[in-house]
Write an enzyme that holds these catalytic residues in place. Structure first.
Site: not given
Length: 801
Positions: A99, A474
């Site tokens: 870069e 139940s």
């Protein structure tokens, strides 16, 4: 020509020419002044850069398991800010090599680079190079757009000079390496290292660092996940640059060139197995901190145990797939008109675009189909799948016949589900039509160990574990029995198990006569046997004897919502409504000795900076809702359900402390198993999202296998729970009664018990013992009369008939 002749030449020029030259010179001077003024004006409107000294980017919220494993990440940006001194030298060198190799020697702007870029752009006839330095890129990333105009370029140059007038080169590089976008929603190199290689920065090799350094220029073009060849080409160029600049020697260069990169298989923002749990945690955090939670860098540590969570999700998915497998094949889940050819990967992928894979249930497009030979299909990645006819069930074979209705027929273009087994090969499958939930809680701390809210979060985000309000069937009966204990009814009390008309028909009301499963009735049986065998008639009779209002109010102590569980006799059979999480909390009360503990999903919330925003108390919030003796008796009865009753399939876990209860609601719309062992309470629910009958299914056939599958993992490394008999609980004929019913004496035979009871009770009156009972229980039991005792004990009659 001598200098003396020049004025003469100028003087001999025509006046018009002199005018033109003067104007030209004036325009040049004016242009220069104008340009200088324009630059001055641009400089004046440049944004302030001083705030970058306190750089605080948006940081995602992360959700972790209790052991620190990352479960999910929420936020548009994956990011982790790392100081420059923690950025590895090899990574900085790789980045600068490609870069801005002279970054530390030139100023804010590299004039040579700008001229080189300008010449290249002029020769190419378009914008080919930018000539930007790292500082200029920081200016663009933080303050400007990416549009390629001369105005933006001038702003970029001026901002670069302004940045370098305020910050050091190292600080600017630090800003760049933490802010630059590197693909896959990763901002900054620390996030990229995790996303692409599942590594921290200091774990990167030179080859991996070079790969990441190639991303800033064009993250989409050089993304190694989607463009591996281009990414490697750029990586090799960066390695050569590093060698040319002397950052690495020849040996390191050759080693890096030859290294095979192992990319992370797939970076997911959420662990699919924990999706429901972390989504619930996300909601809790956002409710407290608002939308800022996505940008504050919050680390949320949950109570979830990774092993238990994965086991829970696996068990629930397996149970739902198996339940679906018991049903006839329901036909394809979709169809496309344009059938792709074999090998047409793009066509196959397009055909399956709207059909997601769900774990090992792979979406496939049928290419050929015949009842005599079988099915040839293709997966999303183009993999060919062949399922021979002999491996298809009767209903699947029927779906291949021409006379089958079109919506149920498997033809080329049909979308099906295929699963693979290493031994059996490929087989036809279906996405389950029903849903389920599993919640598991530590009964002493209230910490939620696992929470699975459905089959697949990607297909249905509705969290059935905390949002589904269903009939418990139940599984509600133990709370009726627990309330009855405080009214003087004990496990040995005889209850009538004979079908009878409980509610006669009246205007606006149907007659109601509760029935046992299978229409099996036994006459007078003990309350213990009534629960063990899940007798509906016994539960209703016991609730009526204890009092409907009392039982309903008593049940709310466990965390049930009063409005959803009205005081009517069908409540004894679970006709109310609960969530799986509520039921798990309620069963934990029996497991821990009588304390209600609020379930907890989050242990800690902190910012990435280290400040702690919330931390759960060491001691869980608890409240005593039933006495230890009540919990002890109920535990003994629930253990019998597993040992000899409807939950005996759980006995395969081979634990003496296993306790629980099956549940099947009216018309089998909901099936459950709720139970606990070794300090872990777990509830499993299964049913259709829009309630309808599951057929002949029960809690014991569908939910219980899921429960045992999960619990085999959850309790594998836990010791069995040991219960100590409370001092205010005594045995009578091998079963438990509260001590005060024996007049303070510990009596172990029936005749002495009768005599002691008669001495302590006045004929026709209830026994006043609330003061003494307050030492043992939070309730105030209503005592039964001597007439009731005589009927119940002396003559072998039930307290209620």
């Amino acid at each position: 020509m001598s200098q003396k002749t020049v004025p003469g030449l100028i003087s001999r020029l025509r006046p018009g020419v002199r005018l033109v030259l003067g104007l030209g010179l004036g325009l040049c001077l004016g242009g220069t002044v104008g340009a200088a003024y324009g630059v001055y004006q641009l400089w004046r409107v440049l944004p302030d850069v001083n705030h970058l000294a306190d750089y605080e980017p948006m940081l995602p919220m992360r959700v972790y398991a209790r052991d620190g494993s990352l479960l999910a990440e929420y936020g548009e940006e994956r990011r982790e800010v790392v100081p420059i001194d923690r950025m590895p030298l090899k990574l900085r060198q790789a980045l600068l090599a490609i870069e801005d190799s002279d970054y530390y020697t030139h100023g804010a702007v590299d004039l040579t680079g700008l001229v080189r870029a300008a010449v290249s752009n002029f020769a190419a006839g378009h914008h080919a190079q930018g000539g930007s330095t790292i500082t200029m890129q920081v200016a663009r990333v933080f303050f400007l757009s990416r549009e390629k105009t001369y105005h933006r370029k001038m702003m970029e140059i001026l901002l670069a000079y302004k940045l370098e007038s305020v910050y050091s080169k190292d600080k600017i590089l630090e800003l760049y390496m933490n802010q630059v976008y590197l693909g896959e929603r990763a901002y900054g190199f620390a996030a990229a290292a995790s996303v692409y290689f599942a590594k921290t920065l200091d774990e990167l090799t030179v080859a991996e660092a070079a790969m990441l350094a190639g991303l800033p220029k064009a993250p989409s073009a050089y993304n190694p996940v989607v463009n591996r060849d281009r990414a490697i080409t750029r990586q090799q160029h960066i390695l050569r640059r590093m060698r040319e600049l002397g950052h690495i020697d020849e040996q390191a260069y050759q080693q890096a060139r030859a290294e095979k990169l192992a990319l992370r298989k797939q970076h997911r923002s959420m662990d699919p197995a924990a999706a429901y749990a972390v989504e619930q945690a996300r909601k809790l955090v956002v409710d407290r901190y608002g939308d800022d939670a996505y940008a504050l860098g919050l680390d949320v540590v949950t109570t979830i145990s990774v092993g238990e969570q994965h086991a829970a999700t696996r068990a629930l998915r397996t149970g739902l797939v198996n339940a679906q497998g018991m049903q006839p094949y329901g036909g394809p889940e979709g169809r496309v008109e344009q059938v792709p050819a074999i090998g047409d990967r793009l066509g196959i992928r397009a055909a399956l675009a709207s059909h997601r894979d769900s774990g090992d249930l792979r979406a496939a497009i049928v290419l050929q189909a015949s009842a005599s030979t079988g099915i040839t299909a293709a997966l999303r990645d183009g993999t060919s799948v062949f399922i021979p006819s002999k491996k298809l069930g009767r209903s699947a074979i029927a779906a291949l016949r021409p006379e089958t209705p079109a919506r149920n027929r498997i033809t080329p273009g049909s979308v099906i589900r295929a699963t693979h087994d290493d031994v059996k090969g490929w087989s036809l499958s279906q996405l389950p039509q029903m849903e389920g939930a599993l919640v598991s809680v530590d009964v002493h701390s209230g910490e939620i160990l696992a929470l699975a809210g459905g089959f697949d979060f990607a297909l249905n985000e509705f969290n059935h574990a905390v949002q589904a309000i269903r009939q418990p069937g139940s599984t509600f009966k133990p709370f009726v029995y627990s309330a009855a204990l405080e009214k003087g009814y004990f496990p040995g009390t005889l209850i009538d198990d004979t079908q009878r008309l409980v509610t006669p028909q009246a205007r606006g009301r149907k007659a109601w006569s509760p029935r046992n499963y299978g229409d099996n009735y036994e006459g007078f049986i003990s309350a213990r046997r009534g629960l063990t065998r899940s007798k509906n008639v016994v539960a209703v009779n016991l609730m009526q004897a204890a009092g409907m209002d009392y039982v309903q109010q008593f049940s709310t102590r466990f965390g049930f919502i009063s409005e959803l569980n009205p005081p009517i006799l069908p409540l004894a059979l679970g006709a109310g409504a609960v969530t799986p999480l509520q039921l798990t909390q309620a069963y934990a009360v029996f497991a821990n000795g009588g304390d209600r503990i609020e379930p907890r999903l989050i242990n800690k919330v902190s910012q990435r900076s280290g400040s702690v925003l919330y931390e759960a108390a060491t001691e869980a919030r608890r409240s005593r809702v039933i006495s230890k003796r009540n919990a002890y008796v109920m535990d003994s009865m629930l253990r019998d359900v597993v040992r000899d009753g409807t939950g005996r399939r759980a006995a395969v876990l081979n634990r003496s402390d296993l306790a629980g209860k099956t549940g099947t609601s009216n018309d089998a719309r909901d099936v459950w198993f709720a139970g606990y062992s070794s300090g872990v309470a777990t509830v499993v629910w299964m049913g259709y999202a829009q309630p309808r009958s599951l057929g002949r299914a029960t809690g014991g056939t569908l939910a219980l296998p899921v429960w045992t599958d999960y619990m085999s993992h959850a309790i594998a490394n836990r010791t069995e729970s040991q219960r100590v008999l409370p001092s205010d609980l005594v045995l009578l004929d091998g079963d438990y009664v509260y001590r005060e019913y024996l007049g303070g004496s510990c009596v172990n035979d029936r005749n002495a018990f009768i005599q002691s009871s008669l001495e302590c009770l006045a004929d026709g009156e209830t026994r006043e013992a609330s003061d003494r009972s307050a030492r043992h229980t939070d309730s105030e039991p209503q005592r039964v009369s001597t007439i009731q005792w005589r009927r119940a004990v002396s003559h072998g009659q039930p307290l209620y008939s």
